[in-house]
Design a protein around this motif. Structure first.
Motif, short mmCIF file in Angstrom:
data_model
loop_
_atom_site.label_atom_id
_atom_site.label_comp_id
_atom_site.label_asym_id
_atom_site.label_seq_id
_atom_site.Cartn_x
_atom_site.Cartn_y
_atom_site.Cartn_z
N ARG A 13 6.89 -14.51 0.78
CA ARG A 13 5.77 -13.59 0.94
C ARG A 13 5.42 -13.59 2.42
NH1 ARG A 13 -0.24 -13.85 -1.71
NH2 ARG A 13 -1.02 -12.08 -0.55
N LEU A 14 5.42 -12.41 3.00
CA LEU A 14 5.15 -12.28 4.43
C LEU A 14 3.73 -11.79 4.64
CD1 LEU A 14 8.43 -10.37 5.37
CD2 LEU A 14 8.06 -12.83 5.38
N LYS A 15 3.04 -12.41 5.57
CA LYS A 15 1.72 -11.94 5.96
C LYS A 15 1.67 -11.90 7.48
CE LYS A 15 -3.22 -12.47 5.52
NZ LYS A 15 -4.33 -13.28 5.03
N HIS A 30 0.88 -7.25 4.27
CA HIS A 30 1.49 -8.01 3.18
C HIS A 30 2.80 -7.39 2.70
CE1 HIS A 30 -2.27 -10.24 2.84
NE2 HIS A 30 -2.86 -9.07 3.07
N TRP A 31 3.88 -8.18 2.71
CA TRP A 31 5.21 -7.76 2.27
C TRP A 31 5.86 -8.92 1.52
CZ3 TRP A 31 6.57 -2.78 3.15
CH2 TRP A 31 5.77 -2.08 4.06
N TYR A 82 18.41 -9.88 0.37
CA TYR A 82 17.07 -9.83 -0.21
C TYR A 82 16.66 -8.37 -0.37
CZ TYR A 82 16.18 -14.80 0.47
OH TYR A 82 16.21 -16.15 0.40
N LEU A 83 15.64 -8.19 -1.16
CA LEU A 83 15.04 -6.88 -1.33
C LEU A 83 13.63 -6.95 -0.75
CD1 LEU A 83 15.94 -4.23 -2.67
CD2 LEU A 83 14.76 -4.96 -4.73
N LEU A 84 13.38 -6.19 0.31
CA LEU A 84 12.04 -6.13 0.90
C LEU A 84 11.23 -5.14 0.09
CD1 LEU A 84 10.10 -6.84 3.35
CD2 LEU A 84 10.83 -4.62 4.24
N VAL A 85 10.08 -5.57 -0.42
CA VAL A 85 9.21 -4.70 -1.21
C VAL A 85 7.78 -4.85 -0.72
CG1 VAL A 85 10.68 -4.81 -3.25
CG2 VAL A 85 8.82 -6.43 -3.03
N GLU A 86 6.97 -3.87 -1.06
CA GLU A 86 5.55 -3.95 -0.75
C GLU A 86 4.92 -4.98 -1.67
OE1 GLU A 86 4.73 0.71 0.25
OE2 GLU A 86 4.97 0.12 -1.83
N HIS A 87 4.03 -5.78 -1.13
CA HIS A 87 3.28 -6.70 -1.97
C HIS A 87 2.36 -5.88 -2.86
CE1 HIS A 87 -0.11 -9.66 -2.62
NE2 HIS A 87 0.92 -10.19 -3.23
N VAL A 88 2.44 -6.09 -4.14
CA VAL A 88 1.65 -5.30 -5.09
C VAL A 88 0.21 -5.77 -5.02
CG1 VAL A 88 1.34 -4.68 -7.52
CG2 VAL A 88 3.65 -4.93 -6.57
#
Length: 182
Positions: A13-15, A30-31, A82-88
């Motif tokens: 989790r990226l912040k 947030h990602w 990896y799959l980069l996605v938006e943090h829900v």
């Protein structure tokens, strides 16, 4: 060594300190880098396919996270695909809902979650639906904030019951392929 066809790797989790646009997506702090859901998927494509179908095939879904493939290197060491996605989360350009306490017909964010907090009483932070192994965690409205909003525990439990009933009806209709429920 690992006995699986693809060894488990941790997601991240990226912040960021300030909002960033990654791959041209809306800015956010947030990602997420998804990896763990692909442990048993040698193609690594199931999550990406599900996100793409939700975005491009189903017309009634108001929000679906974006997803982008990447190869991750940390300090020069290759960590894998990896799959980069938006943090829900509830945020403009993400899940843009207004969740109010005490208003039953409003926006909610729930998550089918193996890690849902089950340490408290059911009906506040999570609820269960018959036939599903894991509980559903209530993310919005935030269960920890209802008292600060002047809502009683009884009122909040009524709201959670409303969410549970709606979720149960929706899941049963989907599993039974009943298109006339709504």
């Amino acid at each position: 060594t690992c006995a699986l066809p693809i060894c488990p790797k941790k997601g991240y989790r990226l912040k960021f300190f300030s909002k960033q646009s990654l791959f041209g997506e809306a800015k956010s702090k947030h990602w997420v880098l998804l990896a763990g859901a692909n442990f048993y998927d040698p193609t690594l494509a199931k999550n990406a396919a599900a996100f793409n179908m939700a975005r491009n095939v189903f017309s009634n879904i108001e929000y679906t996270t974006s997803s982008h493939w990447l190869e991750l290197y940390i300090n020069g060491e290759y960590r894998g695909v990896y799959l980069l996605v938006e943090h829900v989360k509830v945020e403009k350009n993400r899940i843009d809902i207004e969740s109010k306490y005490g208003v039953l017909d409003t926006g909610y964010l729930i998550e089918y979650d193996v890690y849902a907090p089950e340490d408290g009483p059911e009906g506040l932070a999570y609820f269960r639906v018959n036939g599903f192994k894991y509980p559903f965690a209530i993310k919005e409205p935030d269960p920890e904030d209802y008292l600060a909003e002047g809502i009683t525990e009884s009122e909040f439990r009524s709201q959670v019951q409303f969410i549970k009933n709606y979720t149960t009806t929706t899941l049963q209709a989907a599993l039974n392929k009943d298109l006339n429920t709504f």
